[in-house]
Enzyme design. Structure first.
Site, PDB file in Angstrom:
ATOM      1  N   ASP A 154       2.296   6.164 -10.297  1.00 31.14           N
ATOM      2  CA  ASP A 154       3.176   7.133 -10.831  1.00 31.14           C
ATOM      3  C   ASP A 154       3.407   7.200 -12.394  1.00 31.14           C
ATOM      4  O   ASP A 154       4.034   8.430 -12.695  1.00 31.14           O
ATOM      5  CB  ASP A 154       4.569   6.987 -10.165  1.00 31.14           C
ATOM      6  CG  ASP A 154       5.149   5.731 -10.378  1.00 31.14           C
ATOM      7  OD1 ASP A 154       5.127   4.970 -11.500  1.00 31.14           O
ATOM      8  OD2 ASP A 154       6.054   5.241  -9.673  1.00 31.14           O
ATOM      9  N   HIS A 180      -3.886  -0.052  -9.703  1.00 34.07           N
ATOM     10  CA  HIS A 180      -4.354   0.924  -8.547  1.00 34.07           C
ATOM     11  C   HIS A 180      -4.685   2.365  -9.107  1.00 34.07           C
ATOM     12  O   HIS A 180      -4.633   3.338  -8.378  1.00 34.07           O
ATOM     13  CB  HIS A 180      -3.419   0.993  -7.480  1.00 34.07           C
ATOM     14  CG  HIS A 180      -3.103  -0.444  -6.591  1.00 34.07           C
ATOM     15  ND1 HIS A 180      -2.355  -0.723  -5.862  1.00 34.07           N
ATOM     16  CD2 HIS A 180      -4.227  -1.383  -6.721  1.00 34.07           C
ATOM     17  CE1 HIS A 180      -2.510  -1.972  -5.379  1.00 34.07           C
ATOM     18  NE2 HIS A 180      -3.678  -2.569  -5.941  1.00 34.07           N
ATOM     19  N   CYS A 210     -14.742  13.690 -11.266  1.00 31.10           N
ATOM     20  CA  CYS A 210     -15.494  14.301 -10.570  1.00 31.10           C
ATOM     21  C   CYS A 210     -16.269  13.136  -9.921  1.00 31.10           C
ATOM     22  O   CYS A 210     -16.913  12.195 -10.700  1.00 31.10           O
ATOM     23  CB  CYS A 210     -16.370  15.179 -11.355  1.00 31.10           C
ATOM     24  SG  CYS A 210     -18.032  15.592 -10.668  1.00 31.10           S
TER      25      CYS A 210
HETATM   26  P1  OAD Z   1       5.759  -1.445  -0.682  1.00 29.49           P
HETATM   27  O1  OAD Z   1       5.931  -0.276  -0.016  1.00 29.49           O
HETATM   28  O2  OAD Z   1       4.681  -2.551   0.259  1.00 29.49           O
HETATM   29  O3  OAD Z   1       7.073  -2.714  -1.065  1.00 29.49           O
HETATM   30  C1  OAD Z   1       8.142  -2.031  -1.833  1.00 29.49           C
HETATM   31  C2  OAD Z   1       8.868  -3.234  -2.187  1.00 29.49           C
HETATM   32  O4  OAD Z   1       9.869  -2.764  -2.727  1.00 29.49           O
HETATM   33  C3  OAD Z   1       9.510  -3.726  -0.722  1.00 29.49           C
HETATM   34  O5  OAD Z   1       9.487  -5.162  -0.821  1.00 29.49           O
HETATM   35  C4  OAD Z   1      10.947  -3.308  -0.829  1.00 29.49           C
HETATM   36  O6  OAD Z   1      11.869  -4.322  -0.391  1.00 29.49           O
HETATM   37  C5  OAD Z   1      11.298  -3.174  -2.252  1.00 29.49           C
HETATM   38  N1  OAD Z   1      12.416  -2.490  -2.847  1.00 29.49           N
HETATM   39  C6  OAD Z   1      12.685  -1.131  -2.391  1.00 29.49           C
HETATM   40  N2  OAD Z   1      13.521  -0.407  -2.897  1.00 29.49           N
HETATM   41  C7  OAD Z   1      13.842  -1.280  -4.072  1.00 29.49           C
HETATM   42  C8  OAD Z   1      14.650  -1.194  -5.143  1.00 29.49           C
HETATM   43  N3  OAD Z   1      15.524   0.040  -5.321  1.00 29.49           N
HETATM   44  N4  OAD Z   1      14.703  -2.275  -6.125  1.00 29.49           N
HETATM   45  C9  OAD Z   1      13.944  -3.380  -5.917  1.00 29.49           C
HETATM   46  N5  OAD Z   1      13.150  -3.412  -4.883  1.00 29.49           N
HETATM   47  C10 OAD Z   1      12.883  -2.508  -4.062  1.00 29.49           C
HETATM   48  O7  OAD Z   1       4.810  -1.445  -2.049  1.00 29.49           O
HETATM   49  P2  OAD Z   1       3.960  -2.316  -2.953  1.00 29.49           P
HETATM   50  O8  OAD Z   1       4.230  -3.530  -2.989  1.00 29.49           O
HETATM   51  O9  OAD Z   1       3.916  -1.482  -4.243  1.00 29.49           O
HETATM   52  O10 OAD Z   1      -1.881   0.502  -2.754  1.00 29.49           O
HETATM   53  O11 OAD Z   1       2.530  -1.780  -2.276  1.00 29.49           O
HETATM   54  C11 OAD Z   1       1.201  -2.288  -2.661  1.00 29.49           C
HETATM   55  C12 OAD Z   1       0.212  -1.348  -2.380  1.00 29.49           C
HETATM   56  O12 OAD Z   1       0.306  -0.884  -1.144  1.00 29.49           O
HETATM   57  C13 OAD Z   1       0.343  -0.015  -3.219  1.00 29.49           C
HETATM   58  O13 OAD Z   1       0.095   0.021  -4.514  1.00 29.49           O
HETATM   59  C14 OAD Z   1      -0.518   0.851  -2.423  1.00 29.49           C
HETATM   60  C15 OAD Z   1       0.034   0.485  -1.007  1.00 29.49           C
HETATM   61  O14 OAD Z   1      -1.070   0.743   0.102  1.00 29.49           O
HETATM   62  C16 OAD Z   1      -2.848   1.332  -2.669  1.00 29.49           C
HETATM   63  O15 OAD Z   1      -2.521   2.500  -2.488  1.00 29.49           O
HETATM   64  C17 OAD Z   1      -4.199   0.840  -3.272  1.00 29.49           C
END
Ligand code: OAD
Length: 243
Positions: A102, A117, A125
């Site tokens: 983002d 990522h 392209c």
């Molecule tokens: P997730 O959606 O798997 O996890 C988000 C984490 O943030 C969870 O553990 C929540 O508990 C926590 N959380 C939510 N709100 C919060 C807040 N206000 N403060 C602190 N923590 C909070 O997201 P990612 O771990 O980023 O990959 O996911 C990893 C990857 O999975 C992404 O980069 C994406 C996705 O598929 C690709 O697209 C390759």
């Protein structure tokens, strides 16, 4: 809220690494992937975040990315992003290693940011690899094509794809060098990114997790701070840096 050990380590540390996930942007209004209202509850990653799916149905994949691009174009960094940007001024080496696409860390002013990522505000392209302007994509509902005729895709890593090598190498080196390693707002389940906390720990870092709930990572972390990153990180800045 913060241990004496963490406070004293932060005061002395030359090298800090911060590994972030979707949770750090949740308070800005970016949906997370997992959890109660997570994107992967409503949408199927194999249809949307996968190269074969893109070639089969570029309209659908572009509809999904345009939807996410529009959310991201309209939002702002939150106090968690800003606190990290300020912490960078206090250490010799300070790196953010993010799984987020983002661009909010840079918009908040962070300078050393490794994007594992990709970045949803960039596009290229698939034939000639030339960059394609984001504004053009936001202004049209059509599948974008390059002047060479090739199909344009968002510059993000899809399932089954390699991480950008330079970003991964720099992120891994930052994790190995870190005296304190933070994992903020990530479920830490998508590899290889999720191996960074273990890499840091093996290399001797004090590992601190910031999350609204416990995760798999919590068992290995030296300190777990439960709460919103937009509240905990500014408090950390006040307590450990400004006093
Ligand atoms: P997730 O959606 O798997 O996890 C988000 C984490 O943030 C969870 O553990 C929540 O508990 C926590 N959380 C939510 N709100 C919060 C807040 N206000 N403060 C602190 N923590 C909070 O997201 P990612 O771990 O980023 O990959 O996911 C990893 C990857 O999975 C992404 O980069 C994406 C996705 O598929 C690709 O697209 C390759």
């Amino acid at each position: 809220m913060f241990s004496e050990q963490l406070i004293s380590k932060l005061k002395k540390a030359e090298s800090i690494a911060v590994f972030t996930g979707a949770g750090i942007s949740a308070e800005s209004g970016v949906p997370t992937f997992r959890g109660e209202n997570g994107l992967w509850k409503k949408f199927r990653p194999e249809e949307l975040a996968n190269f074969d799916a893109f070639m089969r149905n570029p309209d659908l994949v572009w509809e999904w990315y345009r939807y996410r691009k529009k959310i991201i174009a309209d939002i702002k960094p939150n106090p968690g992003h800003y606190a990290l940007a300020e912490m960078e001024n206090y250490h010799k080496n300070f790196a953010i290693i993010t799984q987020n696409v983002d661009n909010l860390h840079r918009r908040a002013g962070s300078k050393t940011v490794y994007e594992l990522h990709g970045n949803i505000e960039r596009n290229y392209c698939i034939d000639c690899r030339k960059n394609f302007p984001n504004e053009k994509i936001l202004l049209s509902d059509k599948v974008p094509h390059c002047i060479c005729g090739g199909l344009v895709r968002p510059d993000v890593v899809w399932f089954g794809e390699m991480l950008p090598e330079d970003q991964w190498n720099a992120g891994e080196a930052a994790a190995e060098r870190a005296e304190v390693f933070f994992a903020v707002g990530t479920s830490a389940v998508v590899y290889p990114a999720a191996s960074l906390p273990q890499i840091a720990k093996r290399a001797g870092a004090y590992v601190v997790e910031v999350n609204i709930e416990r995760t798999e990572l919590s068992y290995d972390a030296d300190e777990v701070l439960i709460g919103k990153s937009g509240e905990i990180l500014p408090k950390l800045l006040d307590t450990c840096y400004k006093k």
